[in-house]
Write an enzyme that holds these catalytic residues in place. Structure first.
Site, short mmCIF file in Angstrom:
data_model
loop_
_atom_site.label_atom_id
_atom_site.label_comp_id
_atom_site.label_asym_id
_atom_site.label_seq_id
_atom_site.Cartn_x
_atom_site.Cartn_y
_atom_site.Cartn_z
N ASN A 139 0.86 -1.19 0.00
CA ASN A 139 0.00 0.00 0.00
C ASN A 139 0.88 1.23 0.00
OD1 ASN A 139 0.59 0.92 2.72
ND2 ASN A 139 -0.85 -0.59 3.51
N CYS A 140 0.33 2.34 -0.42
CA CYS A 140 1.06 3.61 -0.40
C CYS A 140 0.05 4.71 -0.12
CB CYS A 140 1.78 3.85 -1.73
SG CYS A 140 0.72 4.09 -3.17
N PRO A 141 0.52 5.90 0.27
CA PRO A 141 -0.41 6.96 0.66
C PRO A 141 -1.46 7.30 -0.38
CG PRO A 141 1.81 7.52 1.35
CD PRO A 141 1.92 6.27 0.52
N GLY A 149 -2.13 5.40 -3.09
CA GLY A 149 -2.77 4.17 -3.55
C GLY A 149 -2.91 4.08 -5.05
N THR A 177 1.78 1.26 -5.03
CA THR A 177 1.06 0.07 -4.59
C THR A 177 1.12 -1.04 -5.63
OG1 THR A 177 -0.45 1.37 -3.24
CG2 THR A 177 -1.19 -0.82 -3.87
#
Length: 477
Positions: free
Chosen positions: A9-11, A13, A17
């Site tokens: 996941n990443c901030p 998204g 990701t």
């Protein structure tokens, strides 16, 4: 056969990701491992890991940028976990599987450790803030596109008739009004998810309602709402308050209703009153000062600010410095300040597209693999995903990062000077066609100038760097 499960996941998204998920999957399969990767992106959870897959897995890889919820952590309790920031995963994908046993630690649901005694930070202020931004993105994207459609309808001659007694509103007005709801609710959602990232579900409703209160200028009697400053302060305050509130032991009779009744009620009461009388007016005043400053600063200071934001966006290509500048620019959208986000729409295109163009102009400066990846970097980069530039920067950090940062700074200054505005996240080079970036002619001019500068700097700096590298190798020989 070694079995591996992973979560990415990443901030935002959007880019990291899925790129990291693909890289983990390809690398694991090339080593003969069985792998299952769950992505927690802008589209929600995809390829969700089953309890059977987790139970059978020898190792869990967590490549995360916005942390994990308590329920996520509980899924991997007592499993051997390897965790690293999602922004680092692509850089270390070739060595990630070299020593899974040595780099793993048995996970407890309260924390994750890597190796013998090094604790990996999966939580932190920026992680919480970006969790709020990730949740707010769909509101702004959907709302921004609807507002753009409504505006285009009016420009093509359709009426913009508001709702009034005896008069039906026009379709353009209705679409624009629905779009405006996205901007109205983006800040309460941001505050709610900041709190949620810290202390899970019990904090969500109080943070949403209190942040909404802080942005209702009519109810508070202020000139403006608290904006993103209010979302940050309220989200963090409620998040940490609930985090420690959850540790209170009330006995068997009341413990079961603590998370869904007592905590939301007490938190809403305390922070509702506190926000109405103190936090809301204070944050609204600060927001008014900030907006007044941004709107009235002299041109010279605005150019300097544009240079700094542009340089930060281009420096680490999706890393913490990039995210800080992005968060500042994005957060101003709720206050209808669009020119700082205009810098984002231009500068984030440059590093991957420039790297690709440079390989076409001066192929001898790049490896066969870099040249082969150029079209992919160009196409993906044109949709405002800066991450395709990372492999080029890793191969030659000093010249590539210097070129990107300098070109990004100059382009940011030009973009703010020409007052290019971006009303919502979109699809990069095509944003003007959707009505999300204007004026379209200044936007494309800034992109063109930025690409010329970035490509030129890459060719010059990398040429000098390679020449010095060859000289040092000759001297060493």
């Amino acid at each position: 056969m070694t079995k591996i499960v992973a979560v990415t996941n990443c901030p935002a998204g959007i880019a990291h990701t899925y790129m990291v998920a693909e890289a983990i999957e390809e690398k694991a399969k090339s080593l003969g491992y069985e792998v299952h990767v769950e992505t927690q992106g802008a589209s929600g959870v995809e390829n969700e890991l089953t309890s059977k897959q987790i139970a059978e897995a020898d190792y869990v890889i967590l490549a995360i940028g916005k942390g994990l919820t308590d329920s996520d952590k509980a899924r991997f309790d007592q499993k051997k976990v390897v965790e690293l920031p999602v922004s680092e995963a692509l850089k270390h994908i070739d060595t990630l599987f070299d020593d899974l046993e040595g780099n793993s630690h048995v996970m407890t649901s309260s924390k994750v450790k890597l190796g013998a005694d090094q604790e990996v930070v999966t939580e932190g202020i920026m992680s919480y803030l970006m969790a709020g931004v990730s949740a707010a993105l769909p509101f702004v994207i959907g709302g921004g596109l609807l507002i753009a459609i409504g505006s285009l309808m009016v420009q093509f001659g359709m009426p913009n008739t508001p709702l009034a007694k005896g008069t039906s509103p026009s379709i353009a007005w209705v679409i624009t009004s629905i779009g405006n709801l996205g901007f109205q609710f983006m800040i309460p959602i941001m505050g709610a998810y900041i709190a949620y990232a810290i202390s899970d579900k019990p904090a969500f409703a109080p943070a949403f309602l209190v942040t909404f209160l802080a942005n209702d200028s009519d109810l508070l009697g202020t000139k403006s709402g608290a904006g993103f400053l209010g979302a940050i302060v309220i989200g963090l305050s409620i998040g940490y308050f609930v985090k420690y509130f959850k540790k209170i032991k009330l006995g068997k009779n009341f413990q079961s209703i603590l998370p869904f009744m007592i905590i939301p009620f007490v938190t809403l009461l305390i922070f509702g009153l506190l926000t109405y009388y103190l936090l809301g007016p204070a944050m609204a005043w600060l927001m008014s000062v900030l907006l007044s400053f941004l709107q009235n600063i002299p041109t010279s200071m605005k150019i300097v600010g544009g240079f700094i934001v542009g340089a930060m966006l281009a420096f680490d290509m999706g890393g913490p410095i990039n995210k800080t500048a992005w968060f500042f620019s994005f957060s101003l959208l709720s206050s209808h300040v669009f020119n700082w986000y205009g810098i984002v729409g231009v500068v984030t295109l440059l590093p991957p597209m420039a790297a690709a163009i440079a390989t076409w102009i001066k192929p001898n400066l790049f490896t066969k693999q870099e040249r082969a990846a150029s079209w992919s970097a160009f196409i993906v980069g044109s949709t405002v995903a800066t991450e395709p530039a990372i492999p080029y920067a890793l191969a030659a950090p000093l010249p590539m990062i210097t070129a990107n940062t300098l070109a990004g700074g100059i382009t940011g200054a030009i973009t703010i000077l020409l007052n290019v505005e971006r009303t919502a996240p979109g699809i990069g080079i095509f944003d003007p066609l959707l009505g999300l970036e204007s004026p379209w002619y200044w936007f494309y001019l800034c992109v063109a100038i930025g690409l010329v500068l970035n490509v030129s700097f890459i060719i010059i700096f990398k040429g000098i760097w390679l020449k010095r590298k060859e000289e040092k190798e000759k001297q060493a020989a």
